[in-house]
Design an enzyme around this catalytic site. Structure first.
Site, PDB file in Angstrom:
ATOM      1  N   LYS A 190       0.936  -1.174  -0.057  1.00 57.22           N
ATOM      2  CA  LYS A 190      -0.128  -0.026   0.047  1.00 57.22           C
ATOM      3  C   LYS A 190       0.962   1.443  -0.123  1.00 57.22           C
ATOM      4  CE  LYS A 190      -4.462   0.999   2.355  1.00 57.22           C
ATOM      5  NZ  LYS A 190      -5.156   1.012   3.542  1.00 57.22           N
TER       6      LYS A 190
HETATM    7  O1  G3P Z   1      -7.781   1.961   5.377  1.00 58.28           O
HETATM    8  C1  G3P Z   1      -8.170   2.985   4.904  1.00 58.28           C
HETATM    9  C2  G3P Z   1      -9.420   3.390   5.078  1.00 58.28           C
HETATM   10  O2  G3P Z   1     -10.405   2.460   4.966  1.00 58.28           O
HETATM   11  C3  G3P Z   1      -9.730   4.235   6.341  1.00 58.28           C
HETATM   12  O3  G3P Z   1     -11.095   4.339   6.908  1.00 58.28           O
HETATM   13  O4  G3P Z   1     -12.593   4.758   8.435  1.00 58.28           O
HETATM   14  O5  G3P Z   1     -10.296   5.677   9.027  1.00 58.28           O
HETATM   15  O6  G3P Z   1     -11.731   6.758   7.413  1.00 58.28           O
HETATM   16  P1  G3P Z   1     -11.421   5.478   8.014  1.00 58.28           P
END
Ligand code: G3P
Length: 221
Positions: free
Chosen positions: A87
């Site tokens: 990633k």
């Molecule tokens: O892994 C990246 C993403 O899915 C993060 O999600 O909920 O922290 O905005 P969030």
């Protein structure tokens, strides 16, 4: 649509895998920190543990922000297991790293995508997945799902093979809308995946079936 779980929590990954609908896992440095995982060996061991639970793609994020550092870290991560996807953030050196990995057959997930332009660049650099963060866009009153739609049109126009991985998914409606507009993958919390199961008519219907079965059994006895 593939279902990934967005967590580094092994219990939740096991629970999602046991449902039989899990295709992979995404992690990020915040999710790893939330599990108290720090230090190179601990991080690598944690990714190994995740790969043992799930037979599907596991995104492991680089911490470096310079090209050489990303390449160094990404090559170590990719060597851990065949299912590891490196990633990489969509910054200038990240774009160069995507091309480097793509040319060497190392699969990538380009993260922190907030615009169609970023997604277009990532696809041109050979990213395996792009991760538009729909929840974080919604958080700032911008339509996250509209970004997925825009990327879908662009990728289809030119037959890009890069898969759209809808990230920052927060709830069941995000998942359903992503499925309607053709996201290839969604990554979300276990609660959103399990939320798709719920319907009050299923619960009341099952309760009635079981009660009727019991009454019939009592009548025969
Ligand atoms: O892994 C990246 C993403 O899915 C993060 O999600 O909920 O922290 O905005 P969030």
């Amino acid at each position: 649509m593939k279902f990934f779980i967005d967590t580094a929590n092994l219990d939740q990954i096991r629970e999602a895998a046991a449902l039989g609908v899990l295709d992979g896992v995404t992690t990020n440095p915040s999710l790893m920190a939330k599990e108290g995982i720090s230090g190179k060996e601990a991080v690598l061991n944690h990714y190994r543990a995740i790969c043992e639970i799930v037979d599907g793609d596991v995104s492991a994020e680089v911490i470096a922000t310079d090209f050489e550092g990303m390449v160094r870290e990404g090559e170590v991560l990719a060597a851990l297991h065949k299912n590891i996807v490196v990633k990489v953030p969509i910054i200038e050196d990240g774009l160069k790293a995507l091309r480097h990995f793509s040319d060497r057959g190392i699969r990538t997930n380009c993260t922190l995508i907030f615009s169609a332009g970023q997604a277009l660049l990532a696809a041109k650099a050979g990213a395996t997945y792009v991760s538009p963060f729909i929840g974080r866009l919604d958080d700032i009153s911008t339509d996250g799902l509209a970004l997925i739609e825009q990327i879908r049109v662009i990728y289809d126009n030119y037959d890009f093979e890069t898969e759209i991985l809808a990230a920052s998914v927060r709830h069941t409606m995000h998942i359903l809308h992503c499925a309607e507009i053709g996201a290839d993958v969604m990554t979300g919390p276990l609660s959103a995946i399990k939320g798709l199961l719920k319907h009050p008519l299923t619960d009341s219907g099952l309760a009635t079936f079981l009660a009727d079965h019991k009454k019939a059994a009592q009548a025969v006895a």
